[in-house]
Scaffold this motif. Sequence first.
Motif, PDB file in Angstrom:
ATOM      1  N   GLY A 193       0.803  -1.216   0.000  1.00  0.00           N
ATOM      2  CA  GLY A 193       0.000   0.000   0.000  1.00  0.00           C
ATOM      3  C   GLY A 193       0.835   1.264   0.000  1.00  0.00           C
ATOM      4  O   GLY A 193       0.295   2.374   0.081  1.00  0.00           O
ATOM      5  N   LEU A 202     -12.646  -2.060   1.905  1.00  0.00           N
ATOM      6  CA  LEU A 202     -11.604  -1.735   0.932  1.00  0.00           C
ATOM      7  C   LEU A 202     -11.218  -0.263   0.972  1.00  0.00           C
ATOM      8  O   LEU A 202     -10.536   0.233   0.073  1.00  0.00           O
ATOM      9  CB  LEU A 202     -12.081  -2.118  -0.473  1.00  0.00           C
ATOM     10  N   GLY A 244      -6.210   2.030  -3.747  1.00  0.00           N
ATOM     11  CA  GLY A 244      -6.150   1.282  -2.501  1.00  0.00           C
ATOM     12  C   GLY A 244      -7.061   0.071  -2.515  1.00  0.00           C
ATOM     13  O   GLY A 244      -6.686  -1.020  -2.068  1.00  0.00           O
ATOM     14  N   ALA A 245      -8.282   0.246  -3.035  1.00  0.00           N
ATOM     15  CA  ALA A 245      -9.240  -0.862  -3.086  1.00  0.00           C
ATOM     16  C   ALA A 245      -8.763  -1.965  -4.025  1.00  0.00           C
ATOM     17  O   ALA A 245      -8.808  -3.155  -3.695  1.00  0.00           O
ATOM     18  CB  ALA A 245     -10.607  -0.338  -3.526  1.00  0.00           C
ATOM     19  N   SER A 305      -5.746  -2.701  -4.952  1.00  0.00           N
ATOM     20  CA  SER A 305      -4.522  -3.382  -4.507  1.00  0.00           C
ATOM     21  C   SER A 305      -4.844  -4.601  -3.659  1.00  0.00           C
ATOM     22  O   SER A 305      -4.076  -5.566  -3.635  1.00  0.00           O
ATOM     23  CB  SER A 305      -3.632  -2.410  -3.726  1.00  0.00           C
ATOM     24  N   ALA A 306      -5.968  -4.588  -2.951  1.00  0.00           N
ATOM     25  CA  ALA A 306      -6.347  -5.739  -2.119  1.00  0.00           C
ATOM     26  C   ALA A 306      -6.663  -6.962  -2.984  1.00  0.00           C
ATOM     27  O   ALA A 306      -6.395  -8.094  -2.582  1.00  0.00           O
ATOM     28  CB  ALA A 306      -7.539  -5.382  -1.239  1.00  0.00           C
ATOM     29  N   TYR A 355      -5.785  -5.881   2.665  1.00  0.00           N
ATOM     30  CA  TYR A 355      -5.860  -4.437   2.401  1.00  0.00           C
ATOM     31  C   TYR A 355      -4.857  -3.692   3.271  1.00  0.00           C
ATOM     32  O   TYR A 355      -4.777  -3.915   4.486  1.00  0.00           O
ATOM     33  CB  TYR A 355      -7.259  -3.913   2.688  1.00  0.00           C
ATOM     34  N   ASN A 356      -4.100  -2.812   2.647  1.00  0.00           N
ATOM     35  CA  ASN A 356      -3.209  -1.883   3.343  1.00  0.00           C
ATOM     36  C   ASN A 356      -3.585  -0.469   2.927  1.00  0.00           C
ATOM     37  O   ASN A 356      -3.619  -0.165   1.730  1.00  0.00           O
ATOM     38  CB  ASN A 356      -1.750  -2.145   2.969  1.00  0.00           C
ATOM     39  N   GLU A 357      -3.872   0.369   3.877  1.00  0.00           N
ATOM     40  CA  GLU A 357      -4.244   1.751   3.556  1.00  0.00           C
ATOM     41  C   GLU A 357      -3.095   2.429   2.815  1.00  0.00           C
ATOM     42  O   GLU A 357      -1.943   2.372   3.253  1.00  0.00           O
ATOM     43  CB  GLU A 357      -4.574   2.519   4.825  1.00  0.00           C
ATOM     44  N   SER A 409      -2.375  -4.285   8.377  1.00  0.00           N
ATOM     45  CA  SER A 409      -2.847  -5.100   7.258  1.00  0.00           C
ATOM     46  C   SER A 409      -4.102  -5.848   7.687  1.00  0.00           C
ATOM     47  O   SER A 409      -4.117  -6.475   8.745  1.00  0.00           O
ATOM     48  CB  SER A 409      -1.766  -6.090   6.815  1.00  0.00           C
TER      49      SER A 409
END
Length: 872
Positions: free
Chosen positions: A356, A465, A493-494, A496-497, A504-506, A528
């Motif tokens: 992220g 997400l 960001g969404a 990448s998950a 998910y990583n902010e 995470s």
Amino acid sequence: MAEKYKTRTERRKQTQVQNKGKQKKPKGLFKRVFLFLVTLGIIGMVAGGATFAYFISDAPKLDEKLLKDPVPSTLLDIDGKPFKEVGQKREYVEYEDVPKLVENAFLATEDVRFYQHHGVDIRRLGGAVMANLTQGFGAQGASTITQQVVKRSYLSPEKTLKRKAQEMWLSLQLEQKYTKQEIFEMYVNKIFFENRANGIGTAAEIYYGKELKDLELHEAAMLVGLPQSPARYNPFEHPQRAEKRRNVVLHLMNKHGFITKEEMEQAQDIPIKKGLAKKGQNQMDSTPYEVFVDQVIKEVEKMGDYNIFADGLEIHTTLDRDAQEYVHKMLTTNEIINFPSDTLQTGITLLDTKTGEIRAIGGSRSADFNSGWNYATDTKRSPGSTIKPIFDYGPAIEYKKWSTYEQIVDEPYQYSNGVKINNASRQHYGKMTIREALGRSLNIPALKTFQEVGIDRAQGFGKNLGLPIKEDLVEADAIGGGKLEVSSLDIAGAYSAFGNSGIYNEPHSVKKIVLRDKSTTIKNKPESRAVMKDSTAFMVTDMLKSVLKQSYGTGVLADIPGLPVAGKTGTTNYSAEDKIKYNVEPGGALDSWFAGYTTNYTAAIWTGYENKSNFLGKSSQGIPKEAFRKLMQHVSEGKETKDFKQPSSVAKVGIVKGSDPAMLPNEYTPEHEIVYEYFLKENEPTEVTKKYEKLKAPYNVNAVYDQNGNEIELVWDYEESEDKEPEFEVKISSDKGGEREITLNEHALTIQSVIPGAKYTFTVTALADGQRSDPVSTTIEIADPNAMEELPGTDPEETLPPGEENAPGNGNGNPGNGNEQGNGNDSGNGGSPGNGNEDGDGNDDGQENPSEGWPGNGGNVTNPPATDSDDD
């Protein structure tokens, strides 16, 4: 005397009777309580004093340079190399040049008894202590202007007892060494006002484009209200909050007698945006990294009460310089992408898929961006079809256990309220897999899936997400046309998950901050979170591959050959009313998106105009795909990009195309009728199709030699069906000429330039729909006339073996030559020309059963030409 002899028990009982009903006096009780409290207080004072002494034992020494001059912060890239210093720009203001209006505003808001206390306001401290006891430590501050100067010059912003004790101790020292006017001057030049405005003089220039002395009351009040929470009260981004905070400052100025009620009300009635300069117009120090630095500043402010422009921080960022420079070049020149106009804007966010971490940000088409509007993070637009994996198909796989083969019908349809919904093409494609529906970006299957999932589950999936969902979704959100608005940072960001097996990583640009003391480190590693099953992430990813790889996919222009990549297009359109209002041409769009990822990088790209009066034409709508392709090619060059790993919970299964429910193919199912899709292992299909049968083989395969033409005519029959048009594979081998293979549609083949004396074998196989029939073979030997002539004194007739002169034919002989007569009673129509006294089958006319031989081949001779058949 009698009393004298009473027992002790009797005397005790008598005493109890005498005292019954009388109240016991609390002799010494208050004295004991008082002494206890005094003792406790003394102990507390001693303990507190000892603790205070311990806390201040390592307090830093006063340093005039740190007090007066802000220390710039250093930003380091992902490799730990410095790339930017932030904080040099500052308009220093002497105390004499601070207007009384501005000073009064600060005093009323921050420290009204500034000129009465000695660095610590005991009255204010007492109120803060009570608030902290009832509401928790840190609930209310009691810092004076002097204490704020100390904190911003030497100490970390963490709310701890130790820091507070050191702050109070240094404040008392500061008051002894400097005058109130000098301390106030330090304060107004040290505080941070957001938008890179360090100090009140710089803030006046950046926010209002004027000198400090020219500020009006409402302007001064707005600026004075900012330092409490610069980002929260930023008038460019949060005008309503800024106006409310400004009015609080005006109220306090009136409360403490600095302005009249009438002056307060007049200033409060002025719109907050009046007089504001355009954001960024007074800031010119731009580099390729400025857009990224803008994001770093926002994150640092959220991490605590840090002044990046004055606190001398060492900020370790996630910046990839090469990627950032490429993105900057892409947006600010026409060397990589040829933009149709300067007003067309684009926002780009590039993340590390696994962590992220933000690698690059493209936030402006302008080369002189400097805290201007960041189109990658500030712009919020409807996401269009990029939302379909998030609100529709992702939740369907997660909660409904759908496979990528799940059948769905694209047909005329409507929302629950009866409003008609259309696909972008205005066409319907019938029954298909959800893979194809997503690849074609069809709206009707997306809405049906959303309805099947339910709003609550779709909404929860999106929130997990990181999407900024502030109110309940509506059905139009299923296709990205509802209430939700997002930035490229949100979408990246969404997505990448999905590329990170459901983790998910902010998105973040700061890894850690090292404070000025070089010993205090504040890490910034978002937690995470597993937001979906790894099976869901993988199956959605594989469907998103089809968006780029399949001919029907809407994202084929974003495909990168040789790179395992997944992604989704998105377009938002004008309403019917707006199309008329803004005279939008057919096919014109409001926004265009592309979001995609590899196992290494995730990128989300938005393109559009600020004003609805400008619309995107067809060529402009392709810019996000082109930008994605070129950016991913650039950052992936020379770096291994692994494919997405299939989890053990998922099985790849061959399915008969179009079967519903899904059916497994049998051994005769043509390959082109099989599609391969992913299923959860407990949900795999088990029924096998009965639709397909074994492909029939050719029959009546026969080879005939023509001596005159020196060629072989190979023929066969085949019983064709209406649904199959077979081809025939013919393999030819010779003991003197090797092997070769021919594929043809006819039922006959002529082989020329036959080798005398060779033995030929022919194998014929039918081919249809990927199937192969059983092979059928026949063999023929060709005699060599030259070899027979070499025998001296012999005649060809004399070379026949004894007893073969009148050998009957066996049904596989060569055709007769018209009316040529043999040497028996054979008419010549049922066998080969007679040789010597050979006859064929007597009176045979050659009309043999086809299953026994080729028609007209009534006899078989061993003298040239001779034929041998293994007809099946």
